[in-house]
Design an enzyme around this catalytic site. Structure first.
Site, PDB file in Angstrom:
ATOM      1  CE  LYS A  55     -19.557   6.394  22.942  1.00  0.00           C
ATOM      2  NZ  LYS A  55     -19.191   5.460  21.827  1.00  0.00           N
TER       3      LYS A  55
ATOM      4  CG  HIS B 157     -18.578  12.990  16.520  1.00  0.00           C
ATOM      5  ND1 HIS B 157     -19.833  12.416  16.549  1.00  0.00           N
ATOM      6  CD2 HIS B 157     -17.694  11.964  16.682  1.00  0.00           C
ATOM      7  CE1 HIS B 157     -19.703  11.102  16.716  1.00  0.00           C
ATOM      8  NE2 HIS B 157     -18.429  10.815  16.796  1.00  0.00           N
TER       9      HIS B 157
ATOM     10  CB  SER C 125     -22.127   6.851  26.368  1.00  0.00           C
ATOM     11  OG  SER C 125     -21.711   6.017  25.323  1.00  0.00           O
TER      12      SER C 125
END
Length: 294
Positions: A47, A107, A137
Site C-alpha cells: 500500500k 513486498h 490504505s
C-alpha cells in the site's frame, strides 16, 4: 478472543515475519528463485504506491507506448514474485516463463529477497510512503481482498500495524532496512510524497536510473498515462478484471484516493498522539525522514 484467533488463522511466520499462509506454503520456490542480471526489482511495503511506480517503469521500458501498456493487466506484465494462490496465481512460475528483461514486483524486506538478486547485482527501485497513510490504505485493503481476516475497528488495526502484526511485518523495520540498502548505486530509494509533489522530477530520476534518455514528449506521456484518474479508469491497472471473490471493489476500490494526508480523516487526536509516540521510538536511530502532508 476468537476474533484474535481468526485473525492469525490466515497468516504464518516466515523467518520471523508475518506472511500470508498461501505464500509460505511454497516458500522454498521463492527462496530458490533464479534472478537474471537484467532483472529489475520494484520493492515496496504494501500500500505504498506499487502499482503507480510499476506502471511508470513499464512505460519507460516501452518508450511511452500506451497501447503496449494496455495489452495485458499489470499483474501479468510485472509478476508479483512471492504471490501464490494454489492454481490461481504463481509469481515464480510467471517469472520463470518470461523473456528478459523482466520487471519483478515484491513486498519483501531485503533479508527475505531471494539471494540471487543480490548475487546478480540486479537494479532495485524501492518506493516508500508515510506510515499513517499506509496504515489507512492497508485497512481498506483488508476489507476488500479475500484471504484477509476482519481487521476490526480502525484503531484496533492500527495497533496491529504498530506492532508489525500484519503481512510483511513491521513497516518500521521494512523501510529502515531498505533505507540502508539504498546507499548502493544499484538501489533507487523513492518517496511516494515526492512523486505526488513533483512527478516530473521523479519520472526523470527513474529514466536516468534505468539508463534511458528522457525527452519532454516521453515524460509528458508518462505523467498523463500514470495520473491517478487515468489509472483508476484503466482496466489493465485498476484490478477490476479480478472477480469479486478475490477482490471486492464494491466494498472499497483498489484505487481509492491516491493522496497524501488521508490519515487525517481516520486518526483521532488520541490515536494520532499514541502513534506519534510509538513512531518516534521506532525511528529515533534512523536518518530516514517522512512527510505526512505536502
Amino acid at each position: 478472543m476468537n476474533s484474535e484467533l481468526d485473525y492469525y488463522e490466515k497468516f504464518e511466520e516466515v523467518h520471523g515475519i508475518l506472511m500470508y499462509k498461501d505464500f509460505v506454503k511454497y516458500w522454498d520456490n521463492v527462496e530458490a528463485f533464479q534472478a537474471r542480471p537484467d532483472d529489475l526489482v520494484i520493492a515496496t511495503y504494501p500500500k505504498s504506491g506499487t502499482t503507480w511506480v510499476s506502471e511508470i517503469v513499464y512505460m519507460i521500458y516501452k518508450e511511452g507506448d500506451v497501447e503496449k501498456c494496455k495489452e495485458d493487466v499489470i499483474f501479468n506484465r510485472i509478476p508479483f514474485l512471492e504471490c501464490r494462490k494454489e492454481n490461481l496465481m504463481n509469481g515464480v512460475k510467471q517469472l520463470d516463463e518470461m523473456n528478459s528483461p523482466r520487471i519483478v514486483k515484491t513486498h519483501l524486506p531485503p533479508e527475505l529477497l531471494p539471494a540471487s538478486f543480490w548475487e546478480k547485482d540486479c537494479k532495485i527501485i524501492y518506493l516508500c510512503r508515510n506510515a499513517k497513510d499506509v496504515a489507512v490504505s492497508f485497512y481498506y485493503f483488508f476489507l476488500m481482498v479475500a484471504g484477509h481476516p476482519n481487521p476490526g475497528s480502525f484503531p484496533e488495526f492500527v495497533e496491529k500495524f504498530m506492532q508489525g502484526q500484519v503481512p510483511y511485518g513491521s513497516w518500521y523495520k521494512h523501510v529502515k532496512s531498505w533505507w540502508e540498502k539504498g546507499k548502493s548505486p544499484r538501489v533507487l530509494f523513492l518517496f511516494y510524497e515526492d512523486l505526488k509533489e513533483d512527478i516530473r522530477k521523479e519520472v526523470i530520476k527513474l529514466i536516468h536510473f534505468l539508463e534511458r534518455k528522457p525527452s519532454e514528449e516521453l515524460v509528458d506521456r508518462i505523467i498523463h498515462h500514470t495520473s491517478f484518474q487515468e489509472m483508476k479508469n484503466n482496466p489493465s491497472t485498476n484490478y477490476t478484471t479480478l472477480p469479486d471473490e478475490i477482490m471486492n471493489q464494491k466494498l472499497s476500490p483498489f484505487m481509492r484516493k491516491g493522496i497524501t494526508g488521508d490519515w487525517k480523516n481516520h486518526f483521532t487526536v488520541a490515536l494520532n498522539e499514541k502513534f506519534d509516540k510509538h513512531y518516534e521510538q521506532q525511528m529515533k536511530e534512523s536518518t530516514l525522514k517522512f512527510r505526512t502532508e505536502i
